[in-house]
Design a protein around this motif. Sequence first.
Motif, short mmCIF file in Angstrom:
data_model
loop_
_atom_site.label_atom_id
_atom_site.label_comp_id
_atom_site.label_asym_id
_atom_site.label_seq_id
_atom_site.Cartn_x
_atom_site.Cartn_y
_atom_site.Cartn_z
N ARG A 189 -9.04 10.96 23.66
CA ARG A 189 -10.02 10.24 22.85
C ARG A 189 -11.10 9.58 23.71
O ARG A 189 -12.30 9.68 23.43
CB ARG A 189 -9.31 9.19 21.99
CG ARG A 189 -8.43 9.77 20.89
CD ARG A 189 -9.27 10.16 19.67
NE ARG A 189 -9.92 9.01 19.09
CZ ARG A 189 -9.38 8.24 18.14
NH1 ARG A 189 -8.16 8.51 17.67
NH2 ARG A 189 -10.05 7.21 17.64
N ILE A 190 -10.69 8.89 24.76
CA ILE A 190 -11.67 8.20 25.61
C ILE A 190 -12.51 9.23 26.37
O ILE A 190 -13.73 9.06 26.53
CB ILE A 190 -10.96 7.23 26.57
CG1 ILE A 190 -10.31 6.09 25.77
CG2 ILE A 190 -11.93 6.67 27.61
CD1 ILE A 190 -9.49 5.12 26.59
N GLY A 191 -11.88 10.29 26.85
CA GLY A 191 -12.63 11.34 27.53
C GLY A 191 -13.65 11.99 26.62
O GLY A 191 -14.78 12.28 27.03
N ALA A 192 -13.25 12.23 25.37
CA ALA A 192 -14.20 12.82 24.41
C ALA A 192 -15.38 11.87 24.17
O ALA A 192 -16.54 12.32 24.05
CB ALA A 192 -13.48 13.13 23.10
N LEU A 193 -15.10 10.56 24.12
CA LEU A 193 -16.19 9.59 23.95
C LEU A 193 -17.14 9.63 25.14
O LEU A 193 -18.37 9.63 24.97
CB LEU A 193 -15.60 8.20 23.78
CG LEU A 193 -16.61 7.04 23.78
CD1 LEU A 193 -17.49 7.11 22.54
CD2 LEU A 193 -15.89 5.70 23.85
#
Length: 690
Positions: free
Chosen positions: A393-397
Amino acid sequence: MSVPSRSQPRPAADDPSGVEGDAARPDPSRDTGSERAASTADVVRTAAGPGAALPPGRGDGAAAGQGDGDPAPDRQGDVDCGPDRHEDDSATRPGEGDAAATSSDGGDRAISPGEGGSDVVAAPDGDPAGVPQDGVTDDARVGGGPRGRLRTVAGAVTTVLAVLLVFAVLAAPNRLDQLTPTAFLRVPVEALAAGVLLLVLRGWARRAAALVLGVALGLLAVVKLLDMGMSASLARPFDLVLDWVLLDDAYGFVTDSVGRAGAVGAAVGLGVLVLALLVLTTRSVLRLARLVARHDRATVRVLAALVAVWVAGATIGVPVADSRSSVLVGQHVGQVGVGLRDRQAFTDELAADAFRDVPGDRLLTALRGKDVVLAFVESYGRDAVEDPQYAPRIGALLDGGTRRLAAAGYAARSGFLTSPTTGGGSWLAHDTLLSGLWVDNQQRHLTLLASDRLTLNGAFRRAGWDTVGVMPAATAPWPEGAFFDYERYHDAAGLGYRGPKFSYAPMPDQYTLAEFQRRERATKDRAPIMAEIPLISSHSPWAAIPRMLDWDHVGDGSIYRRPTSVAANPADVVGRSVPQVRAGYRQAVEYSLNSLISYVETYGGDNLVLVFLGDHQPAPIITGEDAGRDVPVTIVARDPAVLARVDGWGWHAGLRPGPDAPVWRMDAFRDRFLTAFGPQPPTHAAPPPR
């Protein structure tokens, strides 16, 4: 006081069988305590001769002297192991129990409860038993009645609990992750040494040693609890020299997270726990000392067996042989010497500064005219971009943010820095990055603040920038601000927030950035600004999390009182499960990063340079134990000339550093940054990280 005579009638002359005399003699089994005492006194008088005085301790209310004069252990409080030999080398015959003992001088026999009407029974180790007499039947006093049996069982249970407490304190580890049942399958060498000491000593020396050992054991328990708390929050042991100041910070954190009532309750509970540990460990060791005194030969056999087990375990490498408590004490005692040596070493490091005397016109020449914003993202660690629980999730953000910023003409470079702290202590990371010195403890922090070290903020100020501190978490006076060369300083009160708190955070990150823009960057006819902004929405306990709003709607923060402005706000902050806490951490970091990306999109421009990084990894409850101390660091700019200055660093393109991105120690950043953006561009790659 006198003892009434209890002469027995002789058989009648015409009754040679003596039946009548025997019938007239009272049944000994029905004697009262006072009658048995009188009988004992008569026997002594008869043996001593007519008119002789009773020996000391024989009579009403007297206690029998024994051996080396030590008072007796509680006969109803400890478990008798059967026939044994006491410290005065007298033997207890089978069947006599606690009531029989022979002194080393061959004189007195200890009186069992009820024999002399005494409230106190004396025994080999010199401690009064303190057996209460009022309201207790003779059968109960000798253990024959229900109350006597109940007292015996209660005493046995108390002794077992004392043994367990002493063992648990000695065998327990000082880290929560090591607190498993197998951790107690050990024989602590400290218990063996203490047992030998109590066995060898006699009288007052034994009691004094037991008292000292009990207090020391209680202090050891307190130190282990402090270590557990510190390892769970900062992933390191408690420093007995430097860390006491952190207790005040911990109280403030609890107050901000769950309220003042909860913080006061926690502080009172901690104080009661410490006092209870000191009292219980001391009483337990004193009780076991009495047990050792009464059963010295049995103690020798038990100690010999345990020593054999310990030696065998140490020889073949089985972890049953335990000396962790001794090692732990040695480590904490050694902290004093380490701290003294470290103070001198750090003072020497302060004196060496290649940029101390560089004039302002030769500092940061490649950033002239730029607004430089240095933002610390609370608890934004390497695990946020690599751990499978958070990285998707954080990487996608971050990847989406890279594309969004690229569409607006921005580019970014990212790497890793190794923080001097983890789980907390953000000010140590701020010190390290801004001063170019490794500040990993409170002593170094205070020494740095008392120096004239050139900070990164100070370099910008010397070079002509307006330096600004934006500190949303500063809810009290912060004199340290003067050391960092801030021309203007905005604390929590000065930022004018009118909304609700979000757990620890007094205000949301988006509000902090919006207020910074309004107060500083939106003003006209100003000099370039260098601002330091610690963002705190991702601070533990990761409970109440704001929602991203339209920047025009942020206002004075009152909008956050609306439920629609809050993304998460659990009712029970303390009672959440580990998965819930970790989900809250992920959401909080996403919110903080999204606030920064959106700020650049909304308020950026050709003259904005953003440097953002994590201050430290989150607590072990998020990362697990031994997760490392690396944090991501990123530079964002629209001007290609800015990023060209750091091409030699080898940092990865975009907002997310890859697993093989370069890693520097955080104290290397100041010198590298000042060098890269100095008068001459670097002609070669940066030297290897320190």
